[in-house]
Design a protein around this motif. Structure first.
Motif: not given
Length: 219
Positions: A70-73, A82-83, A57-59, A50-51
């Motif tokens: 959303i992709l954030v380091v 979102y915690s 990227d997942c790691r 989907e992304l």
């Protein structure tokens, strides 16, 4: 995994584990963690499609943020917005962390019982040296990329649906090319076990069949 938690060597696959019928709380937690891990693997595959992201990227990106597109380091957006999210995907990550924490607590309780029976080292040694990497909560430890590969390889042993071809081979290649591996200080007392588990995990990769990993017997 269950045999290792019971202090026994394990050279068999999970289907042949003699502890499969064990009903102790540790083994119940392992079964629950496997179920959660399998669901997270499926979730990760769907997110990649989907992304349009890769294993790397997942790691290195926040799992909860990925659940919301959303992709954030990691750790570059503390606290995670979102915690406190309780959606199904975020709940899976929270459940895995809870299971790992309970396993750690059970091992500490066993250490205290052994100490009270005079079967363990001093109190300070018992607290400072965890019994197994399998029950250690590593979520808050500083991780080098190579240490994260080690952890991923160990976690793969608990995942019955693990697909070696979906593993990040770029990160694995980089791991093998390093002259030294930087790991958390908390791992040092467990390096013998960690080495054995990594070598065991590598045996699940078809492309590594027949390769002698002798030079990597110590990191």
């Amino acid at each position: 995994m269950k045999c290792l938690l019971h202090g026994e060597s394990a050279t068999h696959c999970s289907q042949d584990c003699p502890m499969n019928e064990c009903s102790c709380r540790k083994c119940e937690l392992i079964d629950c963690r496997r179920s959660v891990a399998n669901k997270l693997v499926k979730l990760g595959r769907r997110q990649k499609q989907e992304l349009g992201i890769t294993d790397s990227d997942c790691r290195y990106t926040c799992a909860r943020c990925r659940n919301h597109g959303i992709l954030v380091v990691k750790k570059h957006h503390t606290p995670c917005p979102y915690s406190l999210c309780h959606c199904d995907p975020c709940a899976l990550h929270a459940e895995r962390k809870r299971l790992d924490s309970e396993l750690t607590a059970l091992n500490r309780m066993e250490q205290q019982e052994q100490q009270s029976n005079g079967n363990s080292p001093s109190h300070s040694d018992s607290e400072s040296e965890p019994t197994s990497i399998l029950s250690m909560d590593c979520s808050n430890l500083p991780m080098s990329p190579e240490a994260q590969v080690i952890l991923d390889l160990i976690h793969a042993l608990a995942n019955d649906s693990f697909d070696p071809e979906n593993f990040d081979y770029y990160a694995l290649s980089n791991f093998f090319s390093q002259p030294t591996i930087l790991v958390p200080d908390e791992w040092e007392p467990l390096m013998g076990e960690i080495t054995d588990l990594v070598l065991m995990s590598l045996q699940r990769f078809p492309r590594f069949h027949g390769i002698d990993f002798g030079p990597f017997n110590q990191f």
